[in-house]
Design an enzyme around this catalytic site. Structure first.
Site, short mmCIF file in Angstrom:
data_model
loop_
_atom_site.label_atom_id
_atom_site.label_comp_id
_atom_site.label_asym_id
_atom_site.label_seq_id
_atom_site.Cartn_x
_atom_site.Cartn_y
_atom_site.Cartn_z
CG ASP A 181 11.42 -22.73 -8.19
OD1 ASP A 181 10.50 -23.59 -9.63
OD2 ASP A 181 12.17 -22.38 -9.39
CB THR A 192 -3.31 -11.38 -17.09
OG1 THR A 192 -3.40 -10.68 -17.75
CG2 THR A 192 -2.85 -12.37 -18.05
CB THR A 220 3.43 -19.50 -20.05
OG1 THR A 220 3.03 -18.69 -19.33
CG2 THR A 220 3.65 -19.71 -20.89
CE LYS A 221 -1.05 -15.45 -15.05
NZ LYS A 221 0.16 -16.02 -13.56
CE LYS A 227 5.97 -7.20 -15.63
NZ LYS A 227 6.54 -7.20 -14.96
CG PHE A 228 4.07 1.89 -19.97
CD1 PHE A 228 5.20 2.46 -20.35
CD2 PHE A 228 3.49 2.54 -19.00
CE1 PHE A 228 4.81 3.62 -21.26
CE2 PHE A 228 2.98 4.12 -19.52
CZ PHE A 228 3.75 4.88 -20.82
CE1 TYR A 239 9.37 -0.85 -24.64
CE2 TYR A 239 8.54 -2.19 -24.81
CZ TYR A 239 9.44 -1.61 -24.40
OH TYR A 239 9.60 -2.21 -23.83
NE ARG A 257 -1.07 -3.15 -22.44
CZ ARG A 257 -0.70 -2.97 -23.42
NH1 ARG A 257 -1.94 -2.92 -24.73
NH2 ARG A 257 -0.60 -4.27 -24.61
CB ALA A 290 7.53 -8.70 -31.82
CG HIS A 339 2.45 -2.94 -28.69
ND1 HIS A 339 3.84 -1.89 -28.64
CD2 HIS A 339 1.81 -3.52 -27.18
CE1 HIS A 339 3.34 -1.49 -27.80
NE2 HIS A 339 2.52 -2.14 -26.62
P1 NAD Z 1 6.30 -10.35 -10.50
O1 NAD Z 1 6.95 -10.54 -11.41
O2 NAD Z 1 6.32 -9.12 -9.78
O3 NAD Z 1 6.37 -11.04 -9.01
C1 NAD Z 1 6.41 -12.35 -9.58
C2 NAD Z 1 7.03 -13.04 -8.23
O4 NAD Z 1 6.74 -14.86 -8.42
C3 NAD Z 1 8.30 -12.48 -8.18
O5 NAD Z 1 8.41 -12.11 -6.63
C4 NAD Z 1 9.53 -14.37 -8.51
O6 NAD Z 1 10.65 -14.52 -7.51
C5 NAD Z 1 8.26 -14.91 -8.61
N1 NAD Z 1 8.45 -16.60 -8.84
C6 NAD Z 1 8.66 -16.52 -10.66
N2 NAD Z 1 9.19 -17.90 -10.51
C7 NAD Z 1 8.83 -18.60 -9.64
C8 NAD Z 1 8.81 -20.07 -9.47
N3 NAD Z 1 9.48 -20.88 -10.36
N4 NAD Z 1 8.61 -20.72 -8.33
C9 NAD Z 1 7.93 -19.36 -7.47
N5 NAD Z 1 8.62 -18.11 -7.53
C10 NAD Z 1 8.56 -18.11 -8.68
O7 NAD Z 1 4.54 -10.28 -10.91
P2 NAD Z 1 3.36 -9.51 -10.36
O8 NAD Z 1 3.41 -8.45 -11.54
O9 NAD Z 1 3.32 -9.33 -9.32
O10 NAD Z 1 2.75 -10.22 -11.63
C11 NAD Z 1 2.33 -11.74 -10.27
C12 NAD Z 1 0.93 -12.65 -10.53
O11 NAD Z 1 -0.29 -11.57 -11.09
C13 NAD Z 1 1.54 -13.03 -12.28
O12 NAD Z 1 0.54 -14.20 -11.69
C14 NAD Z 1 0.51 -12.22 -13.22
O13 NAD Z 1 0.51 -13.33 -13.50
C15 NAD Z 1 -0.94 -11.21 -12.63
N6 NAD Z 1 -1.53 -10.69 -13.04
C16 NAD Z 1 0.22 -9.04 -13.07
C17 NAD Z 1 -0.51 -7.86 -13.79
C18 NAD Z 1 -0.16 -6.87 -13.25
O14 NAD Z 1 -0.55 -6.06 -14.43
N7 NAD Z 1 1.49 -6.57 -12.88
C19 NAD Z 1 -1.93 -8.12 -14.11
C20 NAD Z 1 -2.73 -8.87 -13.45
C21 NAD Z 1 -1.92 -9.99 -13.53
O1 TDX Z 2 8.90 1.27 -22.02
C1 TDX Z 2 7.81 1.07 -22.09
N1 TDX Z 2 7.60 1.29 -23.03
C2 TDX Z 2 6.07 1.24 -23.46
O2 TDX Z 2 5.74 2.34 -24.57
C3 TDX Z 2 7.61 -0.71 -21.43
C4 TDX Z 2 8.46 -1.20 -20.76
C5 TDX Z 2 5.96 -0.58 -21.85
N2 TDX Z 2 5.34 0.21 -22.60
C6 TDX Z 2 4.70 0.21 -23.48
C7 TDX Z 2 3.92 -1.58 -23.88
C8 TDX Z 2 2.53 -1.85 -23.02
O3 TDX Z 2 1.67 -1.63 -24.12
O4 TDX Z 2 3.57 -0.16 -22.28
C9 TDX Z 2 2.62 -0.60 -21.60
C10 TDX Z 2 2.29 -2.00 -20.58
O5 TDX Z 2 3.44 -2.56 -20.57
P1 TDX Z 2 4.78 -3.78 -19.92
O6 TDX Z 2 4.06 -2.68 -17.84
O7 TDX Z 2 4.92 -4.26 -19.85
O8 TDX Z 2 3.05 -4.18 -19.64
P2 TDX Z 2 1.76 -5.28 -19.90
O9 TDX Z 2 2.95 -5.63 -21.47
O10 TDX Z 2 0.91 -4.84 -20.78
O11 TDX Z 2 1.98 -6.17 -19.53
C11 TDX Z 2 1.28 -6.15 -17.60
O12 TDX Z 2 -0.25 -6.12 -17.06
C12 TDX Z 2 -0.62 -8.04 -18.00
C13 TDX Z 2 1.88 -6.89 -16.67
O13 TDX Z 2 3.43 -7.14 -17.17
C14 TDX Z 2 1.40 -8.51 -17.42
O14 TDX Z 2 1.96 -9.40 -16.10
C15 TDX Z 2 0.04 -8.20 -16.19
O15 TDX Z 2 -0.06 -9.78 -16.93
#
Ligand code: NAD
Ligand code: TDX
Length: 333
Positions: free
Chosen positions: A58, A121, A151-152, A187-188, A205, A212, A272, A274
């Site tokens: 962790d 992000t 938090t980010k 995720k979406f 939603y 996005r 909430a 959004h």
């Molecule tokens: P994810 O939730 O798929 O993966 C997060 C990983 O971090 C998991 O493997 C989890 O086990 C690990 N983790 C969580 N808490 C932990 C802890 N306390 N110690 C060690 N490991 C821990 O997330 P993701 O979508 O791959 O996002 C990765 C990074 O990219 C994040 O920092 C996120 O903010 C950033 N990001 C994501 C997106 C997106 O669209 N998904 C876009 C921009 C930035």
């Molecule tokens: O079932 C759904 N229906 C829907 O309409 C879900 C899960 C989401 N949504 C909408 C909410 C958002 O407008 O789709 C869009 C994308 O949703 P998410 O996948 O939850 O992503 P978002 O909240 O945009 O955040 C993502 O992108 C930025 C990642 O989860 C973050 O980690 C990243 O920082």
């Protein structure tokens, strides 16, 4: 050859980054991952061996983080609690992992003079109106909306302070919404693809007008590698591929590509607070570092992603019932 410590390397973007390092570099890699509900060892299992190792631990464990950072050259910090809907329901772990966990890494990287790269992000900038002509740039003021994005944003500010106050050798990237293989089905995009595969209607939603800025995860990760190798210390780079689409358009495209009627979805309760629209201007990354995205067609990237979920039910099916039960308890069904 260098030694890379990758936090969150069993999550979506981190696992794809470990695949990239494995395929295209000769770096030694240690993944530090707590394997929370979002981490999946199976995403990197095939790569584990002499050159790629997994430490199940962790980032909130101060001693472990210091020990591991000291033994590596470069830290790439992906680990986070990453889902907005979860952050509205239980924000505690977002504060401890995203803020305190980041502090541990910064403290360790500063004390042992290591190169640090911070993954963030576009959500730290808040949201835009649908008709706002300005997109986010590196100088847009921080204005996060959710417990997740705040938090980010906090963790980004810690990085900036550690660069200025302690001379930490760090860079930051802020990327838009990623899609591609190994993304958690909460995720979406993967939620809707796996719904269709199981005969469940996609869930949109609100009115579906939220926009996005989609980027393929491989394009994100290639940009991250470029910033680590060629970026200026202390600088932030925004990563985006001009992929703005509203959620309604994406849902209809998924249905069409999967051979269903475009109207075969449900509108459900909105999130909430959004955020309405995210949009990235990645001019700095493109002009200073020469990065360009490979996935210029969202439709073909999405088709490849649909194929991946279709071919890999063993990776996601065990998670589906629990994910949908949580959405049901939140009213998003
Ligand atoms: P994810 O939730 O798929 O993966 C997060 C990983 O971090 C998991 O493997 C989890 O086990 C690990 N983790 C969580 N808490 C932990 C802890 N306390 N110690 C060690 N490991 C821990 O997330 P993701 O979508 O791959 O996002 C990765 C990074 O990219 C994040 O920092 C996120 O903010 C950033 N990001 C994501 C997106 C997106 O669209 N998904 C876009 C921009 C930035
Ligand atoms: O079932 C759904 N229906 C829907 O309409 C879900 C899960 C989401 N949504 C909408 C909410 C958002 O407008 O789709 C869009 C994308 O949703 P998410 O996948 O939850 O992503 P978002 O909240 O945009 O955040 C993502 O992108 C930025 C990642 O989860 C973050 O980690 C990243 O920082």
């Amino acid at each position: 050859m260098a030694k890379y410590l990758i936090t969150g390397g069993a999550g979506f973007i981190g696992a794809n980054f470990v695949h990239l390092l494995s395929n295209e570099t000769d770096h030694e890699v240690t993944v530090l991952d707590a394997l929370t509900y979002a981490g999946n060892k199976a995403s990197i299992e095939g790569l584990l061996g002499n050159r790629i190792k997994l430490v199940h631990g962790d980032i909130r464990d101060h001693g472990l983080v210091h020990e591991l950072v000291e033994d590596h050259d470069t830290v790439v910090h992906f680990a986070a609690e990453s889902h907005n809907d979860n952050s509205l329901e239980s924000p505690d772990s977002f504060v401890t992992t995203n803020v305190v966990g980041t502090f541990n890494l910064l403290d360790a990287a500063t004390k042992s003079s290591k190169r640090y790269h911070h993954i963030s992000t576009d959500e730290v900038y808040g949201d835009l109106e649908l008709d706002d002509p300005q997109r986010f740039t590196e100088t847009t003021p921080y204005n996060p909306s959710s417990p997740y994005s705040s938090t980010k944003a906090s963790s980004d500010l810690l990085v900036k302070a550690w660069v200025r106050s302690f001379g930490l050798q760090a860079t930051i990237t802020n990327c838009s919404n990623n899609y591609g293989p190994y993304q958690h089905i909460e995720k979406f995009i993967p939620r809707q693809i796996t719904n269709v595969l199981l005969g469940i209607r996609p869930k949109l939603y609100g009115s579906g007008e939220n926009v996005r800025d989609w980027i393929h995860v491989e394009d994100h990760n290639r940009a991250v590698l470029k910033v680590i190798e060629e970026g200026q210390i202390g600088e932030t780079y925004l990563i985006g591929a001009d992929g703005e689409k509203n959620n309604l358009e994406v849902t209809k495209l998924i249905l069409q590509l999967m051979g269903k009627s475009e109207d075969d979805f449900d509108f459900v309760k909105d999130r909430a607070g959004h955020d309405l629209r995210y949009a990235i201007d990645s001019t700095k990354l493109r002009t200073e570092l020469g990065w360009v995205p490979k996935y210029t067609s969202f439709e073909s990237g999405l088709e490849q992603t649909i194929d991946w979920y279709t071919q890999n039910p063993g990776w996601w099916q065990p998670l589906k019932a629990q994910v949908e039960a949580r959405y049901a308890s939140q009213g998003h069904v």
